[in-house]
Motif scaffolding. Sequence first.
Motif, short mmCIF file in Angstrom:
data_model
loop_
_atom_site.label_atom_id
_atom_site.label_comp_id
_atom_site.label_asym_id
_atom_site.label_seq_id
_atom_site.Cartn_x
_atom_site.Cartn_y
_atom_site.Cartn_z
N GLY A 1 0.79 -1.21 0.00
CA GLY A 1 0.00 0.00 0.00
C GLY A 1 0.83 1.27 0.00
N LYS A 2 2.10 1.15 0.31
CA LYS A 2 2.98 2.32 0.34
C LYS A 2 3.95 2.30 -0.85
N GLY A 3 4.19 1.14 -1.35
CA GLY A 3 5.09 1.01 -2.48
C GLY A 3 4.94 -0.37 -3.07
N ALA A 4 5.36 -0.53 -4.31
CA ALA A 4 5.17 -1.81 -4.98
C ALA A 4 6.49 -2.40 -5.39
N ALA A 5 6.69 -3.68 -5.05
CA ALA A 5 7.88 -4.40 -5.49
C ALA A 5 7.56 -5.07 -6.81
N GLY A 6 7.03 -4.31 -7.76
CA GLY A 6 6.67 -4.85 -9.05
C GLY A 6 6.13 -3.76 -9.94
N ARG A 7 5.89 -4.10 -11.21
CA ARG A 7 5.37 -3.16 -12.18
C ARG A 7 4.43 -3.92 -13.12
N VAL A 8 3.50 -3.17 -13.74
CA VAL A 8 2.49 -3.76 -14.62
C VAL A 8 2.61 -3.16 -16.01
N PHE A 9 2.50 -4.01 -17.03
CA PHE A 9 2.38 -3.56 -18.41
C PHE A 9 1.01 -4.02 -18.91
N PHE A 10 0.17 -3.07 -19.31
CA PHE A 10 -1.18 -3.42 -19.75
C PHE A 10 -1.21 -3.72 -21.25
N THR A 11 -2.04 -4.70 -21.60
CA THR A 11 -2.22 -5.13 -22.99
C THR A 11 -3.71 -5.20 -23.28
N ASN A 12 -4.04 -5.75 -24.44
CA ASN A 12 -5.44 -5.90 -24.83
C ASN A 12 -5.93 -7.34 -24.73
N SER A 13 -5.01 -8.27 -24.48
CA SER A 13 -5.38 -9.69 -24.51
C SER A 13 -4.34 -10.51 -23.79
N GLY A 14 -4.66 -11.79 -23.62
CA GLY A 14 -3.72 -12.70 -22.98
C GLY A 14 -2.51 -12.99 -23.82
N ASP B 1 13.22 -7.21 -9.27
CA ASP B 1 14.13 -6.68 -10.29
C ASP B 1 13.65 -6.98 -11.71
N THR B 2 12.86 -8.02 -11.87
CA THR B 2 12.34 -8.36 -13.19
C THR B 2 11.52 -7.22 -13.77
N ALA B 3 10.89 -6.44 -12.90
CA ALA B 3 10.06 -5.33 -13.34
C ALA B 3 10.85 -4.23 -14.04
N GLU B 4 12.17 -4.24 -13.90
CA GLU B 4 13.00 -3.20 -14.51
C GLU B 4 13.56 -3.61 -15.87
N LEU B 5 13.29 -4.84 -16.33
CA LEU B 5 13.91 -5.32 -17.56
C LEU B 5 13.38 -4.63 -18.81
N LEU B 6 12.10 -4.30 -18.84
CA LEU B 6 11.56 -3.54 -19.96
C LEU B 6 11.60 -2.06 -19.62
N GLY B 7 12.36 -1.30 -20.39
CA GLY B 7 12.47 0.14 -20.16
C GLY B 7 11.93 0.92 -21.34
N PRO B 8 12.05 2.25 -21.33
CA PRO B 8 11.56 3.09 -22.42
C PRO B 8 12.09 2.63 -23.77
N GLY B 9 11.16 2.44 -24.70
CA GLY B 9 11.52 2.04 -26.05
C GLY B 9 11.60 0.55 -26.29
N SER B 10 11.56 -0.26 -25.23
CA SER B 10 11.72 -1.70 -25.41
C SER B 10 10.40 -2.43 -25.67
N HIS B 11 9.30 -1.78 -25.41
CA HIS B 11 7.99 -2.38 -25.69
C HIS B 11 6.96 -1.26 -25.74
N GLY B 12 5.78 -1.55 -26.28
CA GLY B 12 4.77 -0.51 -26.38
C GLY B 12 3.42 -1.06 -26.76
N THR B 13 2.42 -0.20 -26.73
CA THR B 13 1.06 -0.55 -27.08
C THR B 13 0.28 0.73 -27.29
N THR B 14 -0.67 0.71 -28.21
CA THR B 14 -1.53 1.87 -28.40
C THR B 14 -2.71 1.86 -27.44
N PHE B 15 -3.36 0.70 -27.32
CA PHE B 15 -4.59 0.63 -26.54
C PHE B 15 -4.40 0.10 -25.12
#
Length: 428
Positions: A128-141, A297-311
Amino acid sequence: MNDTHVDVAEPDQRAASPAELSGLTGGAPLASDTWLDRYSGALMNTFGRPQRVLVRGEGCYVWDADGRRYLDMLGGLAVNALGHAHPLLVSAVTSQLATLGHVSNFFASPPQIALAERLLELLGVSDGKGAAGRVFFTNSGTEANEAAFKIARKTGRTKIVATDGGFHGRTMGALALTGKPSIREPFEPLPAGVVHVPFGDAEALRTAVDDETAAVVLEPVQGEAGVVPAPAGYLAAAREIATRHGALLIIDEVQTGIGRTGAWFAHAADGIVPDVVTVAKGLGGGIPIGACIAVGDTAELLGPGSHGTTFGGNPVAAVAGLAVLHAIERDDVLGNVRTVGRHLEDGVHALGHPLVSGVRGRGLLLGIGLNRAVAPQVAAAALDAGVIVNPVNTETVRLAPPLILTVAQADEFLAALPKILDAAGEDG
């Protein structure tokens, strides 16, 4: 100076219903056969001829273009977690679309941020104060699993160990992970480096995983293989093996996650913390959304420019996810899944029908095993009886109804099942 004035027409603000836009009003209703003929002329033949044309739904029921009602025991392939036209989901999506519909990934929106925080909390990697992880949203599985594939590649290693019978999607990377040669081979060469081993065999994992392995990719329950749960201790063994070799453990919860098995995540029963978890299907309750959740630490592997999505992370899809999670928690839907799932399993066993060999699965992801290869006939007989099920393979009928299915509705299915099985047995 040219002072010519051009009149610009005011936009027409009149509302149009989905029925009007689809041509369902303004004349005599079209029969299913007419719609199906139009389908065949307009859509690619990737699914074969559809079984019915559905025009509306409410709760755990849907209606076709001919006005016939069906008990939906498939939930849009484990997607419609709250059933059809759930008031909270309808209200949340309508309100968000009337406020802000889409902004692109150059900007953020409050629903996107709030949903990411909530998923991390449910996964148990946020206090609730900080997250030991990160989320990348997509449109599907499949897109969530593509993101996971790219995370694995960012480790600097290229070998991935997946399992026979596993299903992770239809895009090229996800297809490379999928352990079904019949759908994989027509599109080869696929991304290289994926090794498949028997599902549930910890010793096969130990043999295959080495210091060159980037990731191990597993499902807690193999839905497309016939609803096959991982044996006790298998996921824990996979966690230990991956850790020993410095590999990531990626758990595909696209079908099992968001309450489908009676817990937020199916892998929680094994007491493990994966490096990556992918979800989709039930997260949006029918609105397309998926998520690739990376831990530590796995949450830091994708950085700016390494992946993307429009929706991905669209405000409307994100608020749908928030609505689904809120309703599941508010209405103790997880408890309902466990109760009704047990009731269904016990009820099928109690029938003692000679065609049934057993029931597999967890919660409201169940596979009814058959003694003969007549699952397609069972599904056809069920549809004729007003029930939607799925012949996931020739000897298994899959059930993945809305998580709000009641005991009474489960009994409706159980009451119809003997005649359905009898009819299929005669046809087989």
